[in-house]
Scaffold this active site. Sequence first.
Site: not given
Ligand code: AMP
Length: 615
Positions: A259, A425, A254, A307, A348
């Site tokens: 993004r 989600r 991650k 990303e 990704f």
């Molecule tokens: P969050 O912002 O904490 O809700 O986490 C989701 C975000 O993680 C996504 O919107 C992406 O911007 C980011 N992200 C980073 N690496 C990945 C990945 N391998 N797959 C999906 N999302 C990712």
Amino acid sequence: MRFADLVDLFERISATTKRLEIRALLAEHLRGVSESDIAPMVYLLQGQLRPEYEGVELGLADSLARRAIAQATGTPEETVRARASRSGDLGTTAEELLRDRTPPPADRGLTLSDVYQELTSIARSSGEGSQEAKVERLSKLLGRATAVEAKYLTRFTLGKLRLGVKDMTLLDALAEVYGGGEPKQARPTIENAFNVTSDLGEVASTLARQGTLEALRSLRAQVGKPIRPMLGEREATLKDVLERMEGQAALEYKYDGLRLQAHVPRDETEPVLLFSRRLENVSSQFPEIVRDLPKALKVRPAIVEGECVPVDPTTGELRPFQEISRRRGRKYDLERFEEEVPVRFLLFDLLLEGEEQALMLPYPERRARLERDVKAGDRVGLATRAMVEDVPAAQRFFDQALADGCEGVMAKSLAPGSTYRAGARGFWWIKYKREYTHELADTIDTVVVGAFWGRGKRAGRYGALLVSVFDPKEETFPTLCKVGTGFDDSSLERFTNELRSKQVKDRPEEVVSTLTPDVWIDPSTVLELRGAELTLSPIHRAALGRVREGYGLALRFPRFTGRVRDDKSPEQATTTDEVVHLYETQVRRAESESSSEGSEIEKAASGAKNPHDTS
Ligand code: AMP
């Protein structure tokens, strides 16, 4: 459609805050609206002229709107200003002033289409003299409007319509009108069409054109229209993650960056478009991705997601997230920033592959195609991933992700239903970040260099140990923390007996410490510790001065894991370099969280930066 009818709807919506009532009003007014009127109607209800991602803004300055009202009503501008400051709303002032006109003009019969076209022209006029032209057009429009129409026109042009009509309520209303009497069943189909096009006007006009849900099948992912991003749920432990995924999942790094959804058109002469997570067009901010992505893709048209992360160009290592935020929203000096903050785009997902709607495929197939379609290089790569079936393997991958500067892992379901859920989600993606573990990413192997006698229940035995890491350059053992947690009574007794033979009278030369324990111990025993975080410490000497002059690093809330690393010599304990690296990874994460999530996390970030005595 008469503009007056839409304004009547605006009035009625403004009079209520109840979502159900708003929905019923919308449905009532949407029914029977012509194919050509329905999209403008929907956009205006959203307070927009076009779908949000196009970024078409009226946003007229107050001063220009005041001038237009003054001209349209023959009132001195000063009066308009004074009345507006009293009412607090230029829209209300326009309404009052128009109402005062004598004789009151008859309804001039403005149609929705007249208004929409005029507003569009106002939004589009740019360049020299455009301000004047905007005032001129708006004043003419106001001159043709009734008082109440003028109120809403004014608010709209200021970008302050604020009817409170949510996208979801509009979708509900469309389901009621076009759902064939079964709005609940129709709703997901309509929402999906919206998620894939991000354009409620288009969804509505498609429905109006054919009158049935069937028509929505023609709405597909296409280059130029951002797809609303799929989002993940979270779980507290890797065990929970795996259970959710029925024992098997793909884990991906991650990354901590921005993004981006990249749209690569079929025609090579047309530019690549980049959309942010909020569907803003950010293409101009990352010219190198626009330039290099098509070279890395073997297929077009294509829509891919990934990303965008800052990297060190010499080592390829990830850099702290906040570096990339220096590029966000930038309009000038783009070239300098391209050089100063180099980025890599780690893909990704694959949503459109040539003519095929890849987003309908399950994740394993999308990922396989992505791997096939991408030539990884310096600028574009694939998200690192591993297939895992048990917690230890997941933990190893997670630790690796943190060590590589990521904020955690994203678990992806391999189930047949794991299609790309635009705008949703769900547990098809589960994020797992370090913060949920409340642990430092890695364990630290420390060397016992001293002990403090216990009190109370622990009297006669050691109550806590003083431990160090190894500094290979100096060949010393600077202290990292005092640890008294994680030992049960019998292990403390054992340590007391075993270490007694290693007690020495004075501080061993190679031990660097400002604390003086009750007993010094010859460095030889290696214990594995866990802890919450590394902090700057004026007391402990590990990596002294490496992060801040006069401060060492210390482990906060240390806990013995129960493992004595007798397979390791003291020189094989965790080194000061490793501790510095762990500290940097942790700060990187805390800073990115503080910039994206605000106050609560700021505490963590500042906690990591402030001197903190953990002795
Ligand atoms: P969050 O912002 O904490 O809700 O986490 C989701 C975000 O993680 C996504 O919107 C992406 O911007 C980011 N992200 C980073 N690496 C990945 C990945 N391998 N797959 C999906 N999302 C990712």
